[in-house]
Motif scaffolding. Structure first.
Motif, mmCIF file in Angstrom:
data_model
loop_
_atom_site.group_PDB
_atom_site.id
_atom_site.type_symbol
_atom_site.label_atom_id
_atom_site.label_comp_id
_atom_site.label_asym_id
_atom_site.label_seq_id
_atom_site.Cartn_x
_atom_site.Cartn_y
_atom_site.Cartn_z
ATOM 1 N N ASN A 291 13.367 -3.693 -35.806
ATOM 2 C CA ASN A 291 12.931 -4.772 -36.693
ATOM 3 C C ASN A 291 12.142 -5.813 -35.895
ATOM 4 N N PRO A 292 10.793 -5.717 -35.923
ATOM 5 C CA PRO A 292 9.977 -6.607 -35.094
ATOM 6 C C PRO A 292 10.122 -8.082 -35.467
ATOM 7 N N HIS A 293 10.684 -8.352 -36.656
ATOM 8 C CA HIS A 293 10.814 -9.760 -37.101
ATOM 9 C C HIS A 293 12.095 -10.423 -36.598
ATOM 10 N N ASN A 294 13.000 -9.628 -36.042
ATOM 11 C CA ASN A 294 14.291 -10.188 -35.595
ATOM 12 C C ASN A 294 14.322 -10.396 -34.085
ATOM 13 N N GLU A 295 13.265 -11.002 -33.510
ATOM 14 C CA GLU A 295 13.269 -11.178 -32.057
ATOM 15 C C GLU A 295 13.960 -12.474 -31.635
ATOM 16 N N VAL A 296 14.809 -12.361 -30.604
ATOM 17 C CA VAL A 296 15.448 -13.534 -29.983
ATOM 18 C C VAL A 296 15.588 -13.281 -28.485
ATOM 19 N N THR A 297 15.765 -14.373 -27.726
ATOM 20 C CA THR A 297 16.227 -14.195 -26.346
ATOM 21 C C THR A 297 17.728 -13.962 -26.426
ATOM 22 N N VAL A 298 18.309 -13.441 -25.355
ATOM 23 C CA VAL A 298 19.755 -13.213 -25.356
ATOM 24 C C VAL A 298 20.489 -14.556 -25.514
ATOM 25 N N ARG A 299 19.915 -15.625 -24.927
ATOM 26 C CA ARG A 299 20.517 -16.949 -25.091
ATOM 27 C C ARG A 299 20.523 -17.367 -26.575
ATOM 28 N N GLN A 300 19.401 -17.142 -27.250
ATOM 29 C CA GLN A 300 19.356 -17.487 -28.690
ATOM 30 C C GLN A 300 20.342 -16.640 -29.496
ATOM 31 N N LEU A 301 20.473 -15.358 -29.094
ATOM 32 C CA LEU A 301 21.446 -14.499 -29.781
ATOM 33 C C LEU A 301 22.851 -15.094 -29.641
ATOM 34 N N ALA A 302 23.186 -15.518 -28.413
ATOM 35 C CA ALA A 302 24.513 -16.090 -28.159
ATOM 36 C C ALA A 302 24.726 -17.326 -29.039
ATOM 37 N N GLU A 303 23.715 -18.201 -29.079
ATOM 38 C CA GLU A 303 23.861 -19.430 -29.865
ATOM 39 C C GLU A 303 24.047 -19.120 -31.351
ATOM 40 N N MET A 304 23.292 -18.138 -31.834
ATOM 41 C CA MET A 304 23.399 -17.773 -33.248
ATOM 42 C C MET A 304 24.767 -17.158 -33.541
ATOM 43 N N MET A 305 25.250 -16.298 -32.631
ATOM 44 C CA MET A 305 26.551 -15.656 -32.861
ATOM 45 C C MET A 305 27.678 -16.688 -32.848
ATOM 46 N N ILE A 306 27.550 -17.715 -32.004
ATOM 47 C CA ILE A 306 28.575 -18.774 -31.973
ATOM 48 C C ILE A 306 28.625 -19.489 -33.332
ATOM 49 N N GLN A 307 27.468 -19.805 -33.873
ATOM 50 C CA GLN A 307 27.406 -20.479 -35.189
ATOM 51 C C GLN A 307 27.957 -19.604 -36.297
ATOM 52 N N VAL A 308 27.505 -18.344 -36.320
ATOM 53 C CA VAL A 308 27.933 -17.433 -37.388
ATOM 54 C C VAL A 308 29.439 -17.192 -37.295
ATOM 55 N N TYR A 309 29.952 -17.013 -36.067
ATOM 56 C CA TYR A 309 31.377 -16.721 -35.926
ATOM 57 C C TYR A 309 32.236 -17.895 -36.388
ATOM 58 N N SER A 310 31.757 -19.095 -36.081
ATOM 59 C CA SER A 310 32.489 -20.276 -36.510
ATOM 60 C C SER A 310 32.551 -20.309 -38.041
ATOM 61 N N LYS A 311 31.442 -19.945 -38.683
ATOM 62 C CA LYS A 311 31.409 -19.909 -40.153
ATOM 63 C C LYS A 311 32.375 -18.859 -40.722
ATOM 64 N N VAL A 312 32.344 -17.636 -40.181
ATOM 65 C CA VAL A 312 33.164 -16.580 -40.798
ATOM 66 C C VAL A 312 34.649 -16.689 -40.434
ATOM 67 N N SER A 313 34.971 -17.294 -39.268
ATOM 68 C CA SER A 313 36.379 -17.366 -38.859
ATOM 69 C C SER A 313 37.030 -18.681 -39.272
ATOM 70 N N GLY A 314 36.198 -19.701 -39.532
ATOM 71 C CA GLY A 314 36.738 -21.018 -39.834
ATOM 72 C C GLY A 314 37.203 -21.764 -38.583
ATOM 73 N N ASP A 315 37.011 -21.136 -37.378
ATOM 74 C CA ASP A 315 37.403 -21.794 -36.121
ATOM 75 C C ASP A 315 36.286 -22.711 -35.631
ATOM 76 N N GLN A 316 36.677 -23.761 -34.906
ATOM 77 C CA GLN A 316 35.682 -24.620 -34.248
ATOM 78 C C GLN A 316 35.065 -23.846 -33.088
ATOM 79 N N PRO A 317 33.755 -23.987 -32.841
ATOM 80 C CA PRO A 317 33.192 -23.329 -31.660
ATOM 81 C C PRO A 317 33.812 -23.903 -30.384
ATOM 82 N N PRO A 318 33.997 -23.075 -29.322
ATOM 83 C CA PRO A 318 34.585 -23.588 -28.085
ATOM 84 C C PRO A 318 33.691 -24.633 -27.434
#
Ligand code: NAD
Ligand code: UDP
Length: 389
Positions: A291-318
């Motif tokens: 998917n050529p439209h879904n490009e991120v750096t690994v750092r951006q991937l990490a930041e996005m996963m932290i946000q998404v995980y906080s949303k789906v788990s209801g936990d505060q990000p570390p």
């Protein structure tokens, strides 16, 4: 479409039910492909693997609607004389079997080369000798590094797609030196691609080569200490999921500057099904699937996963959400990296009319919802246990 209604290919012809010999069917991609074939098509699958945990839900109980259309054969293709007979029973062979986790490429280069080249040889040979169509899984890593990565850091040409977009029939394959054993995987995959291609050119083998660009989703790899070895290093999705589940910082290798494009496994499987059911359009081709439209750096991937995980788990990000680690510390000697991977989509668009649909945010949301549901409780129990002395 229900499995009983007549399915039509892209040219309007009815698709006849196939028997598919799927090698590596118990892995991440194999499990999703088996699921799709069982729920949406009338095809039969001979599923070969050393493990079947990821397809157990398709094999049991025997009352499942597709009962009788999927049979699991536990075998190691390195050393099992049943392989040839199973290939003979099929109309189509799909080979997914491989060692394909980067942590292995520089630490177990021999196993990596044997798995990706030597062990795949008999499969290609039997297909060629018995005139069976072959869909072989290669990797986007055969492109190696981009031409642009060799330009000076401030060169404006780095912004020119001609220096980074990866095209099946044009781009060169650029690997690092032999001491950089990371490239043992890419090199073995390149040689097996060349062999498959040559079997097509010289002996008429009907083949399709797939180059996946970071397919991700549920059931990818394992969570260390839960359903895999505690010292094991899976691919980035599972590494970051594991950190999030445990409330640990996500580790960014060499600053997390490398870029990747991620595609949702369910989108990618649609492309594979089109290849299976449209041999006239897929044979003789190498396809980028990403998917050529879904490009991120690994750092951006990490930041996005932290946000998404906080949303789906209801936990505060570390508090400390990421930390930098050197590749030597994380992967050991001989690691190297692909800088950037943007797939050119011309050939797959032209031949199969396929396009990915799911945004990175959406695919992370459904995947991390799955990770949380599947692993959060098990991780809590492990963390609560006193460490054995
Ligand atoms: P995976 O590790 O989940 O699946 C591979 C499966 O092959 C495993 O179940 C494993 O047990 C099986 N296998 C390995 N050696 C075997 C042997 N000797 N005999 C029998 N079974 C054996 O990996 P995946 O992500 O599903 O990848 C499948 C294929 O796609 C691989 O060839 C890989 O190189 C390629 N690929 C995948 C991606 C991706 O984004 N997931 C990217 C590039 C390439
Ligand atoms: N990576 C990372 N932290 C991790 C795991 C991976 O920074 O915990 C990086 C890795 O160095 C690479 C990228 O993430 O740049 C993707 O790694 P992956 O293992 O998914 O496979 P690759 O795309 O390199 O084949």
């Amino acid at each position: 479409a229900s499995p009983s209604s007549t399915r039509l290919d892209l040219d309007g012809n009815p698709i006849k039910p196939l028997t598919i010999c799927m090698i590596g069917a118990g892995g991440f991609i194999g499990s999703h492909l088996c699921e799709k074939l069982m729920s949406e098509t009338p095809h039969k699958v001979l599923a070969l693997d050393v493990y079947n945990d990821k397809i157990k839900h398709l094999l049991e109980p025997e009352t499942l609607p597709w009962n009788g259309r999927i049979h699991f054969h536990r075998l190691n293709i390195k050393s099992d004389s049943r392989l040839e007979g199973l290939i003979k029973m099929a109309d189509l062979v799909i080979n997914l079997a491989a060692i394909c986790t980067p942590a292995d490429y520089n630490t177990r280069p021999l196993d990596t080369i044997y798995s990706n080249f030597i062990d795949a040889l008999p499969v290609v040979k039997y297909c060629s000798e018995t005139n069976k169509r072959l869909i072989h899984f290669s990797t986007c890593e055969v492109y190696g590094k981009t031409i642009g990565s060799f330009l000076p850091k401030d060169s404006p040409l780095r912004q020119d797609p001609a220096y980074y977009v990866l095209k099946e029939d044009v781009s060169p394959c650029i690997f690092g030196s032999i001491e950089k054993q990371r490239w043992s995987y890419a090199c073995a995959k390149q040689l097996i691609e060349r062999l498959v291609y040559a079997e097509g050119a010289e002996n008429g083998l009907e083949f399709t080569i797939v180059r996946p660009f970071n397919w991700i989703g549920p059931r990818m790899d394992f969570i260390p200490g839960i359903d895999g070895p505690s010292e094991g290093v899976p691919r980035v999705l599972a590494c970051f999921s594991n950190n999030l589940l445990r409330g640990e910082p996500l580790k960014l290798v060499d600053g997390g500057e490398s870029q990747r494009t991620f595609v949702y496994i369910k989108d990618a499987i649609e492309a594979v099904l089109l290849m299976i059911e449209n041999p006239a359009r897929a044979n003789g081709h190498i396809f980028n699937v990403g998917n050529p439209h879904n490009e991120v750096t690994v750092r951006q991937l990490a930041e996005m996963m932290i946000q998404v995980y906080s949303k789906v788990s209801g936990d505060q990000p570390p508090e400390t959400s990421t930390i930098d680690v050197s590749s030597k510390e994380f992967y050991g000697e001989g690691y190297d990296d692909s800088d950037k991977r943007i797939p050119d989509m011309t050939i797959i668009n032209q031949q199969l009319g396929w396009n990915p649909k799911t945004s990175l945010w959406d695919l992370l949301e459904s995947t991390l919802t799955y990770q949380h549901r599947t692993y959060a409780e098990a991780i809590k129990k492990v963390i609560a246990q006193p460490i054995a002395s």
